[in-house]
Write an enzyme that holds these catalytic residues in place. Sequence first.
Site, short mmCIF file in Angstrom:
data_model
loop_
_atom_site.label_atom_id
_atom_site.label_comp_id
_atom_site.label_asym_id
_atom_site.label_seq_id
_atom_site.Cartn_x
_atom_site.Cartn_y
_atom_site.Cartn_z
N SER A 53 0.83 -1.27 -0.11
CA SER A 53 -0.07 -0.19 0.05
C SER A 53 0.93 1.19 -0.04
O SER A 53 2.01 1.35 0.35
CB SER A 53 -0.88 -0.11 1.28
OG SER A 53 -1.57 1.01 1.29
N TYR A 205 1.79 6.80 17.96
CA TYR A 205 2.20 7.08 16.58
C TYR A 205 3.65 7.81 16.70
O TYR A 205 4.83 7.22 16.24
CB TYR A 205 1.46 7.23 15.55
CG TYR A 205 1.98 7.48 14.38
CD1 TYR A 205 2.10 6.33 13.35
CD2 TYR A 205 2.24 8.53 13.74
CE1 TYR A 205 2.57 6.81 12.03
CE2 TYR A 205 2.88 8.87 12.29
CZ TYR A 205 2.81 7.80 11.63
OH TYR A 205 3.35 8.10 10.27
N LYS A 209 7.58 6.42 16.51
CA LYS A 209 8.63 7.08 15.53
C LYS A 209 9.71 7.60 16.06
O LYS A 209 10.82 7.64 15.73
CB LYS A 209 7.99 7.89 14.60
CG LYS A 209 6.73 7.45 13.68
CD LYS A 209 7.18 6.41 12.74
CE LYS A 209 6.00 6.13 11.89
NZ LYS A 209 6.41 5.10 10.87
N THR A 240 -2.15 8.63 0.73
CA THR A 240 -2.22 7.11 0.70
C THR A 240 -3.31 6.77 1.35
O THR A 240 -3.93 7.25 2.37
CB THR A 240 -0.76 6.63 1.58
OG1 THR A 240 -0.82 6.77 2.89
CG2 THR A 240 0.40 7.07 0.99
N1 NAP Z 1 1.38 8.94 3.89
C1 NAP Z 1 2.04 9.97 4.55
O1 NAP Z 1 1.85 11.24 4.54
C2 NAP Z 1 3.23 9.51 5.65
C3 NAP Z 1 3.51 10.59 6.68
C4 NAP Z 1 4.35 10.27 7.47
C5 NAP Z 1 4.98 9.18 7.61
N2 NAP Z 1 4.45 7.94 6.66
C6 NAP Z 1 4.90 6.41 7.10
O2 NAP Z 1 5.17 6.00 5.85
C7 NAP Z 1 4.95 4.55 6.02
C8 NAP Z 1 3.95 3.99 5.09
O3 NAP Z 1 2.81 4.82 5.30
P1 NAP Z 1 1.46 4.78 4.26
O4 NAP Z 1 0.96 6.20 4.42
O5 NAP Z 1 2.05 4.39 2.92
O6 NAP Z 1 0.83 3.79 4.87
P2 NAP Z 1 -0.47 2.64 4.36
O7 NAP Z 1 -0.90 3.13 3.06
O8 NAP Z 1 -1.30 2.44 5.34
O9 NAP Z 1 0.59 1.47 4.19
C9 NAP Z 1 0.92 0.76 5.36
C10 NAP Z 1 1.58 -0.56 4.86
O10 NAP Z 1 2.04 -1.29 6.34
C11 NAP Z 1 1.48 -2.40 6.17
N3 NAP Z 1 0.95 -3.04 7.51
C12 NAP Z 1 0.40 -2.36 8.60
N4 NAP Z 1 0.23 -3.22 9.53
C13 NAP Z 1 0.95 -4.26 9.22
C14 NAP Z 1 1.08 -5.69 9.84
N5 NAP Z 1 0.66 -5.79 11.19
N6 NAP Z 1 1.67 -6.50 9.03
C15 NAP Z 1 2.37 -6.39 8.02
N7 NAP Z 1 2.08 -5.25 7.46
C16 NAP Z 1 1.51 -4.34 8.07
C17 NAP Z 1 0.04 -2.30 5.36
O11 NAP Z 1 -0.32 -3.73 5.00
P3 NAP Z 1 -1.63 -3.96 4.20
O12 NAP Z 1 -1.82 -3.42 2.79
O13 NAP Z 1 -2.11 -5.26 4.38
O14 NAP Z 1 -2.70 -2.96 5.28
C18 NAP Z 1 0.61 -1.51 4.16
O15 NAP Z 1 1.36 -2.32 3.42
C19 NAP Z 1 4.64 4.42 7.31
O16 NAP Z 1 5.87 4.13 8.16
C20 NAP Z 1 4.14 5.73 7.70
O17 NAP Z 1 4.18 5.72 9.35
C21 NAP Z 1 3.40 8.24 5.96
#
Ligand code: NAP
Length: 322
Positions: A53, A205, A209, A240
Site C-alpha cells: 500500500s 504513533y 517513530k 495514501t
Molecule cells: N503517507 C504519509 O503522509 C506519511 C507521513 C508520515 C509518515 N508516513 C509513514 O510512511 C509509512 C507508510 O505509510 P503509508 O501512508 O504508505 O501507509 P499505508 O498506506 O497504510 O501502508 C502501510 C503498509 O503497512 C502494512 N502493515 C500495516 N500493519 C501491518 C502488519 N501488522 N503486518 C504487516 N504489514 C502491515 C500495510 O499492509 P496492508 O496493505 O495489509 O494494510 C501497508 O502495506 C509508514 O511508516 C508511515 O508511518 C506516511
Amino acid sequence: MKTPGLINTVMDRLILPGAFGFTRLGYELRQWAWPSLDVSLQGKTVVITGATSGLGRSAAFSLAGLGARLVLVGRDREKTENTRDEISKTTGNDQVIVQLADLSLMAEVHELAERLLRDEPQIDVLINNAAVLPARRTLTTEGLELTFATDLLSPYLLTVLLIPRLRKSAPARIVNVLSGGMYFSGIDVGNLQNEKGRFDGSRAYARAKRGLMILTEQWADELRESRVTVNAMHPGWADTPGVEGSLPGFYKVTRSFLRTAEQGSDTIVWLAAAPEVSDTSGQFWLDREPHVTTVLPCTGGTPAERRDLRKTLEGYVEETMG
Ligand SMILES: NC(=O)c1ccc[n+]([C@@H]2O[C@H](COP(=O)([O-])OP(=O)(O)OC[C@H]3O[C@@H](n4cnc5c(N)ncnc54)[C@H](OP(=O)(O)O)[C@@H]3O)[C@@H](O)[C@H]2O)c1
C-alpha cells in the site's frame, strides 16, 4: 557527511514553514534541482515491509524498476501476491518475492527473519516502512499495544535479527520510514505501551517513530565500522490509503496539498540506492536533505532514556517469545 542546512533547520524549528515543506508544494520546490537516480540495483536484494500500500508499494515499483531483487513483506497473501504480479508486469522484473508476516506479532517477525536468513544469502537493503496509526488502544494477540508492536518493536526485532546478514552483505543499508509527527514527541520508556492516561493514536504513533529515530542513531554508531549505514526519513504528507483511513479529518482538509505516493517515497528509494549516500549514516532525511531530529526541547531522549529504550525493547521481545 552532509549536515542539516541552515534554511532547512530554521524552517524545521519554526514548525509551520517546516510543515509547508511536507506538502506537495515543498516537494515540487525542491525536486527540480535533483539529478535523476541513474543507478542499477541489479544483483542487490532489497527487503521492504508494508509493500502492499501507499509509500511502500510505490517504493517497491521504483526499486524493482532499478533492477533490485525485491522481497515484499506483506500480511495478506492475496494483496501481496497481486502487488508482486503488478510490479513484475509493469517493470519486467521477475525477481520479486513474497514473504508473509503479520508484523504486529513478534512470533511472526521471528519466523519471517528465519525464512529470510534461510532464503536470502545476501540482504543489501532493509526498508522498515510498515506502520499503523489506530484511533483506539488495541492489544495484539501477544498482549502488546498495536502501535507500539507494529511501529517500534517489530522494526527493532526484524533489524536486530537481520543485522548479521546485512553485515555479511556490506556495503548494506537500513532505511527506517518515520514521520514529522516525531518532532512533537519524546520517548516515554515507562509508557511504551501507551497505557497511562487517555489513549491518543497520534501521540502513540509519534512516540513509536521517536523510538525508531533513537534506534537509527544508535545502530548507525554501532555499525559505523561495518559499512552498514542506517538512515531515517520522513516522506512529507502523502496521499495514501493509510492517511485517508487513519486521519480522515486531516485528509479532507489537506487533500489538495498532499504529495503523491511516488513523491512521498522518493527519498526512501534514494536512500536505498543513491551512491552519494553510500557512506552517510544516522541522519533524518526529507526530500534528499538531512534535517534536524528535534525541534522541541527534551524530545531527543536523555542518555538514560536512550539506554533504557534498548533494554526495555529487548525485555518485551523476551516476554513475548516466552
Ligand atoms: N503517507 C504519509 O503522509 C506519511 C507521513 C508520515 C509518515 N508516513 C509513514 O510512511 C509509512 C507508510 O505509510 P503509508 O501512508 O504508505 O501507509 P499505508 O498506506 O497504510 O501502508 C502501510 C503498509 O503497512 C502494512 N502493515 C500495516 N500493519 C501491518 C502488519 N501488522 N503486518 C504487516 N504489514 C502491515 C500495510 O499492509 P496492508 O496493505 O495489509 O494494510 C501497508 O502495506 C509508514 O511508516 C508511515 O508511518 C506516511
